[in-house]
Motif scaffolding. Structure first.
Motif, PDB file in Angstrom:
ATOM      1  N   ASN B 384      20.852  40.956  20.602  1.00  0.00           N
ATOM      2  CA  ASN B 384      21.431  40.666  21.905  1.00  0.00           C
ATOM      3  C   ASN B 384      22.811  40.012  21.749  1.00  0.00           C
ATOM      4  O   ASN B 384      23.020  38.871  22.115  1.00  0.00           O
ATOM      5  N   VAL B 385      23.739  40.737  21.142  1.00  0.00           N
ATOM      6  CA  VAL B 385      25.062  40.156  20.903  1.00  0.00           C
ATOM      7  C   VAL B 385      26.008  40.489  22.058  1.00  0.00           C
ATOM      8  O   VAL B 385      25.815  41.475  22.766  1.00  0.00           O
ATOM      9  N   PHE B 386      27.019  39.664  22.206  1.00  0.00           N
ATOM     10  CA  PHE B 386      27.996  39.846  23.272  1.00  0.00           C
ATOM     11  C   PHE B 386      28.887  41.052  22.949  1.00  0.00           C
ATOM     12  O   PHE B 386      29.468  41.122  21.871  1.00  0.00           O
ATOM     13  N   ARG B 387      28.969  41.972  23.887  1.00  0.00           N
ATOM     14  CA  ARG B 387      29.731  43.194  23.631  1.00  0.00           C
ATOM     15  C   ARG B 387      31.114  43.172  24.261  1.00  0.00           C
ATOM     16  O   ARG B 387      31.873  44.122  24.123  1.00  0.00           O
ATOM     17  N   GLY B 388      31.412  42.131  24.991  1.00  0.00           N
ATOM     18  CA  GLY B 388      32.751  42.030  25.576  1.00  0.00           C
ATOM     19  C   GLY B 388      32.867  42.724  26.919  1.00  0.00           C
ATOM     20  O   GLY B 388      31.991  43.482  27.330  1.00  0.00           O
ATOM     21  N   HIS B 389      33.958  42.428  27.622  1.00  0.00           N
ATOM     22  CA  HIS B 389      34.228  43.037  28.935  1.00  0.00           C
ATOM     23  C   HIS B 389      35.641  43.616  28.936  1.00  0.00           C
ATOM     24  O   HIS B 389      36.556  43.004  29.494  1.00  0.00           O
ATOM     25  N   PRO B 390      35.836  44.749  28.296  1.00  0.00           N
ATOM     26  CA  PRO B 390      37.188  45.308  28.285  1.00  0.00           C
ATOM     27  C   PRO B 390      37.635  45.685  29.693  1.00  0.00           C
ATOM     28  O   PRO B 390      36.812  46.071  30.528  1.00  0.00           O
ATOM     29  N   LEU B 391      38.905  45.556  29.958  1.00  0.00           N
ATOM     30  CA  LEU B 391      39.440  45.938  31.269  1.00  0.00           C
ATOM     31  C   LEU B 391      40.878  46.429  31.066  1.00  0.00           C
ATOM     32  O   LEU B 391      41.787  45.627  30.824  1.00  0.00           O
ATOM     33  N   ALA B 392      41.045  47.729  31.178  1.00  0.00           N
ATOM     34  CA  ALA B 392      42.374  48.303  30.966  1.00  0.00           C
ATOM     35  C   ALA B 392      43.103  48.440  32.301  1.00  0.00           C
ATOM     36  O   ALA B 392      43.421  49.534  32.743  1.00  0.00           O
ATOM     37  N   ALA B 393      43.315  47.296  32.959  1.00  0.00           N
ATOM     38  CA  ALA B 393      43.984  47.332  34.268  1.00  0.00           C
ATOM     39  C   ALA B 393      45.230  46.459  34.233  1.00  0.00           C
ATOM     40  O   ALA B 393      45.174  45.322  33.744  1.00  0.00           O
ATOM     41  N   PRO B 394      46.355  46.976  34.727  1.00  0.00           N
ATOM     42  CA  PRO B 394      47.562  46.160  34.759  1.00  0.00           C
ATOM     43  C   PRO B 394      47.466  45.114  35.880  1.00  0.00           C
ATOM     44  O   PRO B 394      46.673  45.292  36.811  1.00  0.00           O
ATOM     45  N   PRO B 395      48.266  44.053  35.825  1.00  0.00           N
ATOM     46  CA  PRO B 395      48.172  42.977  36.838  1.00  0.00           C
ATOM     47  C   PRO B 395      48.873  43.361  38.146  1.00  0.00           C
ATOM     48  O   PRO B 395      49.915  42.794  38.500  1.00  0.00           O
ATOM     49  N   ARG B 396      48.284  44.295  38.865  1.00  0.00           N
ATOM     50  CA  ARG B 396      48.895  44.784  40.112  1.00  0.00           C
ATOM     51  C   ARG B 396      48.969  43.662  41.154  1.00  0.00           C
ATOM     52  O   ARG B 396      47.993  42.973  41.407  1.00  0.00           O
ATOM     53  N   GLY B 397      50.115  43.526  41.781  1.00  0.00           N
ATOM     54  CA  GLY B 397      50.277  42.585  42.897  1.00  0.00           C
ATOM     55  C   GLY B 397      50.417  41.126  42.485  1.00  0.00           C
ATOM     56  O   GLY B 397      50.695  40.265  43.324  1.00  0.00           O
ATOM     57  N   ALA B 398      50.201  40.832  41.195  1.00  0.00           N
ATOM     58  CA  ALA B 398      50.236  39.427  40.772  1.00  0.00           C
ATOM     59  C   ALA B 398      51.642  38.837  40.919  1.00  0.00           C
ATOM     60  O   ALA B 398      51.806  37.687  41.356  1.00  0.00           O
ATOM     61  N   ALA B 399      52.641  39.635  40.572  1.00  0.00           N
ATOM     62  CA  ALA B 399      54.022  39.130  40.679  1.00  0.00           C
ATOM     63  C   ALA B 399      54.352  38.794  42.127  1.00  0.00           C
ATOM     64  O   ALA B 399      54.966  37.753  42.418  1.00  0.00           O
ATOM     65  N   LEU B 400      53.924  39.661  43.046  1.00  0.00           N
ATOM     66  CA  LEU B 400      54.179  39.414  44.469  1.00  0.00           C
ATOM     67  C   LEU B 400      53.501  38.118  44.920  1.00  0.00           C
ATOM     68  O   LEU B 400      54.103  37.291  45.625  1.00  0.00           O
ATOM     69  N   VAL B 401      52.257  37.922  44.473  1.00  0.00           N
ATOM     70  CA  VAL B 401      51.496  36.725  44.884  1.00  0.00           C
ATOM     71  C   VAL B 401      52.147  35.455  44.339  1.00  0.00           C
ATOM     72  O   VAL B 401      52.406  34.500  45.085  1.00  0.00           O
ATOM     73  N   PHE B 402      52.428  35.450  43.019  1.00  0.00           N
ATOM     74  CA  PHE B 402      52.864  34.198  42.394  1.00  0.00           C
ATOM     75  C   PHE B 402      54.368  33.921  42.535  1.00  0.00           C
ATOM     76  O   PHE B 402      54.783  32.763  42.574  1.00  0.00           O
ATOM     77  N   TYR B 403      55.159  34.980  42.583  1.00  0.00           N
ATOM     78  CA  TYR B 403      56.611  34.746  42.657  1.00  0.00           C
ATOM     79  C   TYR B 403      57.143  34.867  44.088  1.00  0.00           C
ATOM     80  O   TYR B 403      58.264  34.434  44.363  1.00  0.00           O
ATOM     81  N   GLY B 404      56.342  35.458  44.989  1.00  0.00           N
ATOM     82  CA  GLY B 404      56.809  35.647  46.361  1.00  0.00           C
ATOM     83  C   GLY B 404      56.002  34.866  47.375  1.00  0.00           C
ATOM     84  O   GLY B 404      56.493  33.930  48.005  1.00  0.00           O
ATOM     85  N   ILE B 405      54.728  35.252  47.499  1.00  0.00           N
ATOM     86  CA  ILE B 405      53.891  34.658  48.549  1.00  0.00           C
ATOM     87  C   ILE B 405      53.661  33.162  48.314  1.00  0.00           C
ATOM     88  O   ILE B 405      53.770  32.356  49.243  1.00  0.00           O
TER      89      ILE B 405
END
Lengths: 249, 422
Positions: B384-405
């Motif tokens: 029962n070993v940890f297999r990880g949670h891969p996520l190949a997703a770019p940080p969509r909208g993050a720049a707008l949230v943190f640098y704008g909103i």
């Protein structure tokens, strides 16, 4: 120290004895002794550097005196917290400078349990209506003084210690403040004010504590001090309070 | 609280968290196979290490370099403006006064931490995995760190006469703790043990999902000591000599409490991949060993093998074997000139009179030696070993949230607050 206080023990609201304070090698207060009587306007008179502010701050507990006794209502054995009977209005401060004047006054009312019923009158009497939205830090010296006075007048304590109430005020404002202080006394409040302008003090105060180099040189009414000065110099009574002050200090 | 320093702090923490989050998510996505890159394996896909540790590290930066100025402004500002002369006339005790201010600052920190909440929400929206216990552990660690900084700044602001001196003193202590960590890395021994309780080390452990009771207790003691010192020195109406005596007494008491806290051994691993623990089967087996175990490590503090041994085996072993005693033997800090010593690199084991010597620094090697000494059969490998949670997703909208909103919301809140006050 010369003292003239015929019925002191029956009238004294506060009695201070042997109060001393030194900053390192510099002695700011030396064995200060005097009394504050109920319903009077007592003036603390002395030149710059005489120790007036230090004395007020030691009385208010804002800084520690090295020695000294502070007795509230001498003869009263009940323990009374000093802050419940007196409030000190410092000179030359700009408290909460980023906040508007109305915020500062409201804060004082809420924090110190001030008298909200007096708010409108105090604001009107000290002409603060036009300043309520201004930041405390942006006020001129005179405007700040009026705000500080307002804070003091809104407090519930029966004794007010005001450091230099006329400092920074123009002639008209000084006269207005003078009238306000006298009205406070007529309403039963006791005021202890420090004034370095002797002429102002003579006009306003009922009684005086003369402070010189950290020591009380004399205490009494103008007539009592004049007589004392005449007795000390052996010449006719001085014609004005400045001469009295010079003779006794 | 709502001073210009506070608004500036609030406006800056959003972009700071944003930079860290965007960079972390990009790296995580690339490691997960985004843009055709080769995917990593196993623990590499733990969001705790890959996303939350770097994202929250922005909070550490803000706590060290921005928060002290807000705290000092709140405590020393009143002294400088003269407001303290009015406040001191209130019968409220100075401890209650400084505690109230500290609470307001903690509340301010929690408001600023909304930037990390935005990061969590974004991560969830990308389909990222969230394991609440490890996320809560990281947030708790940074809250403790902020508490330490607030207490330190409050104490510095109260003891010193003006804000500049207080700021210098606060930064001296925080940067000084980094120097302590550096000395510890070189010298080892006592310094290493002391450095384990610095805010940086504390935060690092929380960022790995580990909660150690001794670290929490010492942090809380330090926070209370800082608040206590501030309360002592804010009583301007008390003679300076008496305040000095009270401070010394408080520091002595705090030192004694902290020393006793170092004996607290309990710890909890809240990481999803159990990165601070052996497998459950190994832990159960190790618990069967009751005899005291002594391990003598002949490796210099800066030798990478020693770092491996500590991180992969000894720190985990310490959590599960209370009678473990570890000693380090080295003549130099880097070990480069000790290679001629025939014993350099050896790890000596002593379990109830049974001795073994090994040079293996992996967890498996250490466990094998201990099982052999104890005469215990190693457990079956845990499937029962940890297999990880891969996520190949770019940080969509993050720049707008943190640098704008985020900055816009802060400016709007500032204007609203200003209008409401006036």
């Amino acid at each position: 120290m010369a003292q003239i206080h015929p019925n002191e023990h029956t009238k004294s609201l506060v009695r201070v004895r042997g109060m001393s304070k030194a900053y390192g090698q510099v002695t700011a207060l030396r064995d200060v002794e005097f009394s504050i009587r109920s319903g009077e306007l007592l003036g603390l008179i002395g030149p710059n550097g005489a120790g007036k502010t230090t004395l007020f701050e030691c009385l208010a507990g804002v800084q520690a005196a090295d020695t000294g006794e502070f007795m509230l209502e001498p003869g009263n054995t009940k323990r009374i917290r000093r802050s419940s009977v007196l409030f000190y209005v410092p000179d030359g401060i700009a408290p909460w400078p980023d906040q508007p004047v109305n915020w500062a006054l409201e804060f004082c009312l809420g924090f110190f349990g001030g008298r909200r019923d007096l708010y409108q009158d105090v604001v009107r009497d000290l002409s603060l209506s036009g300043l309520l939205q201004s930041r405390v830090g942006a006020l001129s010296k005179g405007q700040r003084k009026r705000v500080l006075l307002a804070m003091g007048l809104l407090m519930p304590q029966p004794i007010l210690l005001i450091d230099e109430p006329f400092e920074g005020l123009d002639l008209r404002q000084s006269r207005d403040v003078e009238a306000i202080l006298q009205m406070q006394v007529s309403l039963g409040r006791t005021l202890f004010v420090s004034i370095h302008q002797i002429a102002d003090a003579a006009r306003v105060c009922d009684r005086f504590v003369l402070l010189s180099n950290g020591s009380v040189a004399a205490e009494g009414t103008l007539d009592e001090l004049t007589a004392l000065a005449a007795g000390r110099t052996g010449s006719p009574p001085p014609s004005d309070f400045e001469e009295v002050f010079l003779a006794l200090t | 609280m709502a001073s210009r320093a506070w608004w500036l702090f609030l406006a800056l923490i959003g972009p700071l968290v944003g930079v860290s989050f965007i960079s972390a998510v990009n790296t995580y996505a690339e490691a997960s196979g985004l843009h055709g890159t080769a995917a990593g394996v196993g623990e590499a896909f733990s969001p705790l290490v890959g996303v939350w540790a770097p994202t929250f590290s922005a909070c550490e930066l803000a706590a060290v370099f921005l928060l002290p100025f807000v705290a000092i402004r709140l405590v020393a500002g009143d002294r400088q403006s003269g407001a303290l002369k009015l406040e001191l006339q209130h019968p409220m005790s100075s401890l209650a006064r400084i505690s109230t201010k500290a609470s307001v600052l903690v509340l301010g920190w929690l408001i600023a931490s909304l930037a990390t909440v935005a990061a969590v929400a974004l991560w969830k929206s990308y389909g990222g995995s969230i394991y609440p216990p490890e996320l809560a552990t990281v947030a708790f660690g940074h809250l403790l760190n902020a508490g330490l900084i607030i207490a330190l700044a409050a104490a510095a602001a109260s003891v010193t006469a003006n804000p500049s001196t207080a700021a210098i003193l606060t930064l001296t202590v925080t940067v000084g703790s980094w120097i302590l960590s550096f000395i510890a890395a070189v010298q080892g021994g006592f310094w290493e043990r002391a450095a384990g309780y610095t805010p940086t080390s504390m935060v690092a452990e929380f960022q790995h999902g580990l909660v150690r009771l001794d670290v929490v207790l010492i942090a809380v003691t330090l926070i209370l000591t800082g608040i206590g010192l501030a309360a002592v020195w804010l009583r301007l109406g008390v003679a300076a000599r008496r305040r000095a005596y009270e401070s010394i007494a408080l520091l002595v008491l705090a030192a004694a409490v902290m020393f006793s806290c170092t004996f607290a051994r309990a710890s909890w691993d809240f990481s999803e991949n159990r990165m601070n623990s052996f497998s459950l089967a190994d832990e159960e087996t190790l618990k069967q060993i009751h005899a005291p175990l002594r391990i003598e490590v002949h490796l210099a503090p800066e030798d990478p093998r020693r770092v491996d041994l500590e991180n992969r085996a000894l720190s985990k072993l310490q959590r599960i074997m209370p009678k473990l005693q570890i000693a380090y033997v080295s003549a130099t800090s880097i070990g480069l000139f000790e290679q001629s010593n025939p014993h350099y690199g050896e790890i000596w084991y002593d379990l109830a009179g049974h001795h073994a010597v090994s040079r293996v620094t992996t967890a498996e090697g250490v466990l094998e030696t201990i099982y052999s000494l104890a005469g215990i059969t190693p457990p079956e490998s845990d499937e029962n070993v940890f297999r990880g949670h891969p996520l190949a997703a770019p940080p969509r909208g993050a720049a707008l949230v943190f640098y704008g909103i985020w900055p816009l919301l802060v400016v709007a809140a500032m204007i609203f607050q200003h209008r409401r006050n006036s």
